[in-house]
Design a protein around this motif. Structure first.
Motif, PDB file in Angstrom:
ATOM      1  N   ASP A   1       0.819  -1.217   0.000  1.00 13.51           N
ATOM      2  CA  ASP A   1       0.000   0.000   0.000  1.00 13.51           C
ATOM      3  C   ASP A   1       0.851   1.263   0.000  1.00 13.51           C
TER       4      ASP A   1
ATOM      5  N   PHE B   1      -2.030   3.886  -2.767  1.00 14.82           N
ATOM      6  CA  PHE B   1      -3.193   3.112  -2.346  1.00 14.82           C
ATOM      7  C   PHE B   1      -3.547   3.446  -0.899  1.00 14.82           C
ATOM      8  N   ASN B   2      -2.593   3.157   0.000  1.00 18.31           N
ATOM      9  CA  ASN B   2      -2.693   3.537   1.403  1.00 18.31           C
ATOM     10  C   ASN B   2      -3.969   3.059   2.085  1.00 18.31           C
TER      11      ASN B   2
END
Length: 433
Positions: free
Chosen positions: A96, A162-163
């Motif tokens: 991510d 994305f995180n």
């Protein structure tokens, strides 16, 4: 395959989706049904044991999930292996921190290895045995996904990343056909990918062949003859060492004052560092920036004739090209206009390509390496007779033409696959046609 105009619906309203293109046996089948991903897949949370000695895997945006190293009881990146996650074949992984919000193609399936461990920075999930993992790999690459995922990404995104956690990711919805259609799509796209891979290998094999051929067609350092000669030149003896300036007129370039708008956009192609991507491909036809006749008149820039050969002396050191049209260059390039009675411009181009190690060694500088002007003034090469030059140039030009043609086929196959994916997967949120 058959086309269907009822291509999509809004996410979340429960309406089945129909892709634009379906295989005939599914033309009358129900639309793809919306289902939460968490009903199809679950996070992988199995931890590696201390002293785990299996494969350590690394996620690469370009190459997918690849074998990085073997673990032999030592620490990896400062962590003990008991924090690593154990995954097995057909598990999905993303990072991510590096996966881009705009691209789901970096959600990778472990396909090459039976299993291994990954760093805890990777988020891992696994589909139920009833699901087709190859289908879902193509699904993520196609970009067909719940728009709600975009909302989650936007809430937590940092620099377009994305995180989001794997739990958040699996809380979104997906659209799936029945198992038979999943398999058909997976087989189709796998076949397309196999064709692309085969074409890619063909291109790489041709490039390797050209590299090996050039090493034989030009004398090696310290030698006076090439190791391979065309039959009609085998008895011609050593190539003569010549100063390049005795065979071609050397020129350079300049950057007209950027504070004078009238010096630019005047229709004269001007090769600058921005055109580095266009070099090493034979002819250069166009440039990012154009200058004007006024720009040339009021600067040290020179209009070089078509057929002149240029080489980069700093950024992209050793990159070269042949001008398809009369062009000017910036001060970052050296240009040679060949005396056609003595030197073939295409022979010189290929000679410069073969001599890149020489240019790399000549470059100096702590931050930006460059080649000083004196190097080019003194530059000497071993040169054959004019007919042998032409024979070598024609041979390598033909090979370049073949490589270019096969590369276009490769690019066409990739474009075809991309278009095929856009039609085989329903695009969520599209307007109906």
């Amino acid at each position: 395959m058959s086309s269907n105009g009822n291509s999509s619906a809004e996410a979340g309203d429960g309406t089945p989706l129909v892709p634009k293109l379906r295989f005939p046996e599914f033309a009358e089948a129900d639309g793809w049904k919306e289902i939460p991903l968490q009903k199809l897949a679950q996070p992988v949370t199995d931890r590696a044991t201390t002293g785990y000695a299996g494969s350590v895997l690394s996620l690469s945006g370009q190459h997918g999930l690849v074998l990085q190293s073997e673990y032999f009881g030592k620490k990896i990146a400062g962590d003990s292996t008991d924090r690593y996650v154990k995954i097995r074949k057909n598990d999905f992984v993303y990072n991510d921190r590096t996966t881009k919000a705009s691209s789901f193609g970096t959600i990778k399936r472990l396909s090459a290895y039976e299993g291994g461990i990954v760093s805890p920075i990777y988020k891992c999930f696994r589909f139920q045995p009833s699901e087709n993992p190859v289908f879902w790999e193509w699904y993520f690459e196609s970009g067909s996904h719940d728009p709600a995922l975009g909302g989650l990404v936007n809430e937590g995104a940092r620099a377009g990343r994305f995180n989001i956690s794997v739990t958040q990711f699996l809380s979104t919805n997906a659209w799936r056909p029945d198992e038979a259609e999943q398999q058909k799509i997976a087989d189709c796209l796998d076949s397309a990918e196999a064709l692309i891979a085969a074409q890619g290998r063909k291109v790489e094999a041709l490039r390797a062949h050209k590299k090996g051929l050039m090493q034989k067609l030009f004398p090696q350092e310290g030698e006076a003859q090439p190791r391979l000669r065309f039959p009609e030149f085998e008895a011609m003896g050593d190539w003569a060492e010549e100063r390049l300036e005795s065979l071609a007129k050397r020129g350079s370039g300049h950057t007209p004052s950027k504070s004078k708008p009238e010096y630019y956009d005047g229709g004269i192609n001007w090769i600058s560092l921005a055109d580095s991507k266009r070099l090493d491909n034979g002819l250069i036809f166009e440039t990012d920036i154009e200058i004007s006749a006024e720009g040339i008149k009021n600067s040290s820039a020179v209009l070089h004739r078509a057929g002149s050969v240029l080489i980069s002396r700093d950024a992209g050191i050793g990159k070269s090209a042949v001008m398809a049209l009369p062009m000017a260059v910036s001060q970052h390039f050296i240009v040679w206009t060949c005396d056609d009675r003595k030197l073939s411009n295409w022979f010189l181009y290929h000679l410069l390509q073969q001599s890149k190690p020489l240019f790399d060694r000549a470059a100096t500088g702590s931050t930006i390496k460059t080649i000083g002007l004196q190097f080019f003034i003194d530059l000497r090469f071993r040169i054959p007779s004019r007919p042998e030059q032409q024979r070598i140039a024609d041979c390598l030009n033909s090979l370049d033409g073949l490589i270019a043609a096969e590369t276009r086929k490769f690019d066409t196959l990739r474009t075809h696959k991309k278009g095929l994916m856009q039609q085989l997967f329903p695009q969520v949120g599209e307007d109906e046609e």
